[in-house]
Motif scaffolding. Structure first.
Motif, PDB file in Angstrom:
ATOM      1  N   ARG A 140       1.057  -1.228   0.040  1.00  0.00           N
ATOM      2  CA  ARG A 140      -0.008  -0.080  -0.054  1.00  0.00           C
ATOM      3  C   ARG A 140       0.960   1.171  -0.034  1.00  0.00           C
ATOM      4  O   ARG A 140       1.671   1.369   0.954  1.00  0.00           O
TER       5      ARG A 140
ATOM      6  N   GLU B  79       1.468   4.001   1.002  1.00  0.00           N
ATOM      7  CA  GLU B  79       0.835   4.973   2.100  1.00  0.00           C
ATOM      8  C   GLU B  79       1.523   6.372   1.834  1.00  0.00           C
ATOM      9  O   GLU B  79       2.603   6.475   1.545  1.00  0.00           O
TER      10      GLU B  79
ATOM     11  N   ARG C  89       3.833   1.172  10.002  1.00  0.00           N
ATOM     12  CA  ARG C  89       3.063   1.408   8.744  1.00  0.00           C
ATOM     13  C   ARG C  89       3.828   1.478   7.730  1.00  0.00           C
ATOM     14  O   ARG C  89       4.717   2.466   7.530  1.00  0.00           O
ATOM     15  N   GLY C  90       4.216   0.149   7.176  1.00  0.00           N
ATOM     16  CA  GLY C  90       5.088   0.109   6.031  1.00  0.00           C
ATOM     17  C   GLY C  90       4.317   0.269   4.716  1.00  0.00           C
ATOM     18  O   GLY C  90       3.317   0.422   4.752  1.00  0.00           O
TER      19      GLY C  90
ATOM     20  N   PHE D  55       4.083  -4.852   3.483  1.00  0.00           N
ATOM     21  CA  PHE D  55       3.814  -5.516   4.872  1.00  0.00           C
ATOM     22  C   PHE D  55       3.280  -6.932   4.762  1.00  0.00           C
ATOM     23  O   PHE D  55       2.708  -7.018   3.411  1.00  0.00           O
TER      24      PHE D  55
ATOM     25  N   MET E  13       0.610  -9.498   5.806  1.00  0.00           N
ATOM     26  CA  MET E  13      -0.634  -9.748   6.121  1.00  0.00           C
ATOM     27  C   MET E  13      -1.004 -11.332   6.123  1.00  0.00           C
ATOM     28  O   MET E  13      -0.733 -11.917   5.170  1.00  0.00           O
TER      29      MET E  13
ATOM     30  N   ASP F 149      -4.467 -12.738   5.634  1.00  0.00           N
ATOM     31  CA  ASP F 149      -5.901 -12.392   5.136  1.00  0.00           C
ATOM     32  C   ASP F 149      -6.761 -13.673   4.579  1.00  0.00           C
ATOM     33  O   ASP F 149      -6.237 -14.482   4.051  1.00  0.00           O
TER      34      ASP F 149
ATOM     35  N   TYR G 173     -10.516 -15.139   3.918  1.00  0.00           N
ATOM     36  CA  TYR G 173     -11.962 -15.013   3.105  1.00  0.00           C
ATOM     37  C   TYR G 173     -12.944 -16.198   3.598  1.00  0.00           C
ATOM     38  O   TYR G 173     -12.682 -17.286   3.065  1.00  0.00           O
TER      39      TYR G 173
ATOM     40  N   ILE H 263     -12.802  -1.564   2.295  1.00  0.00           N
ATOM     41  CA  ILE H 263     -13.232  -2.930   2.049  1.00  0.00           C
ATOM     42  C   ILE H 263     -14.657  -3.024   1.945  1.00  0.00           C
ATOM     43  O   ILE H 263     -15.160  -4.061   1.260  1.00  0.00           O
TER      44      ILE H 263
ATOM     45  N   VAL I 226      -4.024  -4.217  15.219  1.00  0.00           N
ATOM     46  CA  VAL I 226      -3.316  -5.236  14.801  1.00  0.00           C
ATOM     47  C   VAL I 226      -3.930  -6.330  13.952  1.00  0.00           C
ATOM     48  O   VAL I 226      -3.662  -7.516  13.662  1.00  0.00           O
TER      49      VAL I 226
ATOM     50  N   PHE J 229     -14.229  -8.308   8.681  1.00  0.00           N
ATOM     51  CA  PHE J 229     -15.351  -7.566   8.081  1.00  0.00           C
ATOM     52  C   PHE J 229     -16.337  -8.541   7.579  1.00  0.00           C
ATOM     53  O   PHE J 229     -16.098  -9.812   7.168  1.00  0.00           O
TER      54      PHE J 229
ATOM     55  N   SER K  95     -14.022 -11.039   5.110  1.00  0.00           N
ATOM     56  CA  SER K  95     -12.562 -11.168   5.114  1.00  0.00           C
ATOM     57  C   SER K  95     -12.156 -10.472   6.464  1.00  0.00           C
ATOM     58  O   SER K  95     -12.691  -9.919   7.273  1.00  0.00           O
TER      59      SER K  95
ATOM     60  N   GLY L 244      -8.106  -9.920   8.516  1.00  0.00           N
ATOM     61  CA  GLY L 244      -6.646  -9.497   8.341  1.00  0.00           C
ATOM     62  C   GLY L 244      -6.024  -9.401   9.577  1.00  0.00           C
ATOM     63  O   GLY L 244      -6.437  -8.843  10.679  1.00  0.00           O
ATOM     64  N   ILE L 245      -4.970  -9.937   9.813  1.00  0.00           N
ATOM     65  CA  ILE L 245      -4.080  -9.717  10.915  1.00  0.00           C
ATOM     66  C   ILE L 245      -2.846  -9.061  10.085  1.00  0.00           C
ATOM     67  O   ILE L 245      -2.110  -9.510   9.345  1.00  0.00           O
ATOM     68  N   GLY L 246      -2.301  -8.076  11.072  1.00  0.00           N
ATOM     69  CA  GLY L 246      -1.043  -7.522  10.584  1.00  0.00           C
ATOM     70  C   GLY L 246       0.341  -8.203  11.083  1.00  0.00           C
ATOM     71  O   GLY L 246       0.627  -7.672  12.068  1.00  0.00           O
TER      72      GLY L 246
HETATM   73  C1  P5A Z   1      -9.010  -8.101   5.851  1.00  0.00           C
HETATM   74  C2  P5A Z   1      -8.235  -8.883   5.048  1.00  0.00           C
HETATM   75  C3  P5A Z   1      -8.168  -5.724   4.924  1.00  0.00           C
HETATM   76  O1  P5A Z   1      -7.203  -5.399   4.162  1.00  0.00           O
HETATM   77  N1  P5A Z   1      -8.833  -7.455   3.540  1.00  0.00           N
HETATM   78  C4  P5A Z   1      -8.189  -8.593   3.639  1.00  0.00           C
HETATM   79  C5  P5A Z   1      -9.211  -6.968   4.817  1.00  0.00           C
HETATM   80  N2  P5A Z   1      -8.123  -5.291   6.156  1.00  0.00           N
HETATM   81  S1  P5A Z   1      -7.232  -4.059   6.741  1.00  0.00           S
HETATM   82  O2  P5A Z   1      -7.511  -3.719   8.085  1.00  0.00           O
HETATM   83  O3  P5A Z   1      -6.998  -3.064   5.646  1.00  0.00           O
HETATM   84  O4  P5A Z   1      -5.817  -4.775   7.051  1.00  0.00           O
HETATM   85  C6  P5A Z   1      -5.490  -5.713   7.852  1.00  0.00           C
HETATM   86  C7  P5A Z   1      -4.469  -5.455   8.914  1.00  0.00           C
HETATM   87  O5  P5A Z   1      -3.038  -5.293   8.319  1.00  0.00           O
HETATM   88  C8  P5A Z   1      -2.472  -4.533   8.919  1.00  0.00           C
HETATM   89  N3  P5A Z   1      -2.023  -3.209   8.142  1.00  0.00           N
HETATM   90  C9  P5A Z   1      -0.608  -2.892   7.961  1.00  0.00           C
HETATM   91  N4  P5A Z   1       0.550  -3.223   8.564  1.00  0.00           N
HETATM   92  C10 P5A Z   1       1.548  -2.718   8.305  1.00  0.00           C
HETATM   93  N5  P5A Z   1       1.507  -1.763   7.549  1.00  0.00           N
HETATM   94  C11 P5A Z   1       0.633  -1.158   6.901  1.00  0.00           C
HETATM   95  N6  P5A Z   1       0.573  -0.169   5.840  1.00  0.00           N
HETATM   96  C12 P5A Z   1      -0.803  -1.800   6.996  1.00  0.00           C
HETATM   97  N7  P5A Z   1      -1.944  -1.640   6.695  1.00  0.00           N
HETATM   98  C13 P5A Z   1      -2.588  -2.506   7.205  1.00  0.00           C
HETATM   99  C14 P5A Z   1      -3.360  -4.101   9.999  1.00  0.00           C
HETATM  100  O6  P5A Z   1      -2.833  -4.820  11.155  1.00  0.00           O
HETATM  101  C15 P5A Z   1      -4.606  -4.322   9.557  1.00  0.00           C
HETATM  102  O7  P5A Z   1      -5.462  -4.426  10.625  1.00  0.00           O
END
Ligand code: P5A
Length: 446
Positions: free
Chosen positions: A140, A142, A151-152, A155, A157, A159, A161, A202, A284, A288, A316, A318-320
């Motif tokens: 992303r 950013e 905030r990379g 990164f 993830m 994910d 579904y 999303i 973290v 959804f 969906s 997600g875990i960061g």
């Molecule tokens: C859920 C999974 C989604 O993208 N689509 C697939 C949905 N959700 S989210 O909330 O946008 O992202 C999920 C988790 O990813 C981590 N995250 C990040 N970590 C590091 N750098 C970023 N720029 C970044 N953006 C999102 C977060 O922990 C977020 O909860």
């Protein structure tokens, strides 16, 4: 691992570019190296913790009945034109052209691609419910990548579904994820509070974020401080039992906890004054439920028992994964360095040799090192020819939860010293007793 043979490029100075403690310690402990804004190499010790977190996430996903697969990082733009998100995503999406001038992108998430897989291979309600997930790099672009891996731009993830026949089934999948996430974070030694949130790009109207409380968090949060005391503990959960799963979700969301975006001033009163808190949180994870948003636009349908074709219900989750390293350090550190929770530590314990080159001390350290490894443990032995002070400083910085210190004076009395990084307390005991103690501690952290 012997430190003399490892690659742990520790920095003595505080890196000027790091504004928050986790970023500073990750750079200083030689865990990451920045290659471009928001893009990092994972050096061996950072990579080890990342893999450890990934492993916990996999284990807990599989426990909840979810199925791993792997989708690519690069995606064709056409899939996103179908859902309408190719234009919606704007500048956050990294767009690439291949040699045939075809539009590609580095995936910021995978709703479209998983829907494409589903529609190609699933046709009947009999194949539902189904939850597929992967752990894969995202991109992303950013506006302000910052705070290191928090905030990379690139990164990692997890994910997932879910595909279900009815809204009720899909809401069960949502609840199952909530409980499974609570377990996942708890195993890492974190308290992550589920809070109702805004869904952003999303989509859907049902979404919760999981927030770790820390002063450096990006979201402002309003909460009843009793939520932080809720624990799943070792409770066995039957993830197919809807009433049980729903009951746990209700327990964890019954106390008021909201992020600023959804904060409703009239509800504030919902928290008794003695428990009312405003703080900051690190997100973290997020889950959804969005129903048929993607299945409608992309034609992902199943045939029902009475022969009708209906769009599949989806959500969906997600875990960061890479962000969790930052969150873990924000929540577990002191002024000397990191304090890893046992569940995610890169090495189970450190061994500090106070007199490298002294025959008896070297032999005792070697014996300890081998005895720990024989128990299936992964120690880091500081066998460098360095002063004791420098060895202690390195151990404190890298944050292994337990340290065994071995020196000639103790050995003369038949003891080594076992020190807890968290409490700072030390205890003398025989080398055998120290090995048993470490093994017993990690028996509780599979
Ligand atoms: C859920 C999974 C989604 O993208 N689509 C697939 C949905 N959700 S989210 O909330 O946008 O992202 C999920 C988790 O990813 C981590 N995250 C990040 N970590 C590091 N750098 C970023 N720029 C970044 N953006 C999102 C977060 O922990 C977020 O909860």
């Amino acid at each position: 691992m012997r430190l003399s043979r490892y690659f742990l490029p520790v920095l003595k100075e505080n890196p000027a570019e790091a504004q928050i403690v986790s970023h500073r310690y990750m750079l200083r402990a030689g865990m990451i190296k920045q290659q471009a804004a928001g893009i990092y190499s994972w050096l061996p010790m950072g990579y080890k913790v990342l893999k450890r977190i990934e492993q916990i996430v996999h284990e807990e996903q599989i426990r909840a009945g979810h199925i791993p697969l792997l989708m690519p990082t690069l995606q064709p733009a056409d899939l996103w034109r179908e859902s309408g998100r190719y234009d919606d995503y704007g500048q956050e999406m990294l767009r690439i052209k291949d040699r045939h001038d075809r539009d590609m992108l580095y995936g910021p998430t995978n709703e479209e691609m998983i829907t494409d897989i589903f529609r190609a291979h699933v046709n009947s309600y009999k194949d539902l419910p189904l939850t597929l997930y992967h752990i894969q790099w995202k991109f992303r672009d950013e506006v302000r990548p910052r705070f290191g891996v928090m905030r990379g731009r690139e990164f990692l993830m997890k994910d997932g579904y879910n595909f279900d026949l009815t809204k009720d089934d899909a809401l069960h999948a949502y609840n199952r994820h909530m409980v499974s996430y609570l377990r996942t974070y708890e195993r890492m030694g974190l308290t992550a509070i589920p809070m109702r949130a805004a869904s952003g790009p999303i989509g859907g109207d049902n979404t919760h974020e999981f927030l770790v409380l820390a002063s450096t968090g990006e979201s402002e949060v309003f909460y009843d401080d009793r939520v932080t005391a809720l624990k799943l503990g070792n409770r066995e959960v039957d993830f197919d039992n809807r009433a049980e799963v729903l009951g746990i979700c209700e327990e964890f969301t019954s106390l008021y906890a909201r992020t600023d975006e959804t904060h409703d001033a009239t509800l504030f009163d919902a928290i008794p004054e003695a428990h009312r808190k405003v703080g900051r949180g690190i997100e973290v994870g997020q889950i959804f439920y969005f129903g048929t948003k993607y299945s409608d636009s992309m034609g992902a349908t199943v045939v029902t028992a009475d022969g009708n074709r209906v769009p599949v219900e989806m959500g969906s989750h997600g875990i960061g994964v890479s962000r969790l390293l930052g969150a873990l350090i924000e929540a577990n550190h002191d002024d000397k360095g990191i304090i890893w929770p046992e569940g995610v530590t890169p090495f189970h314990c450190g061994i500090v040799n106070l007199k490298q080159g002294d025959g008896a001390t070297d032999a005792a350290c070697e014996g300890l090192y081998k005895a720990l490894k024989a128990k299936g443990l992964d120690p880091l032995y500081d066998d460098r020819d360095e002063r004791a002070g420098a060895k202690f400083a390195t151990m404190d910085l890298i944050g292994l939860p337990w340290r065994i210190t071995v020196g000639p004076r103790g050995l003369a009395n038949g003891v080594v010293e076992l020190t807890s990084r968290r409490s700072g307390e030390s205890e003398e005991m025989s080398a055998e007793a120290a090995v048993d103690r470490i093994a017993a501690i990690y028996a509780d952290h599979p």
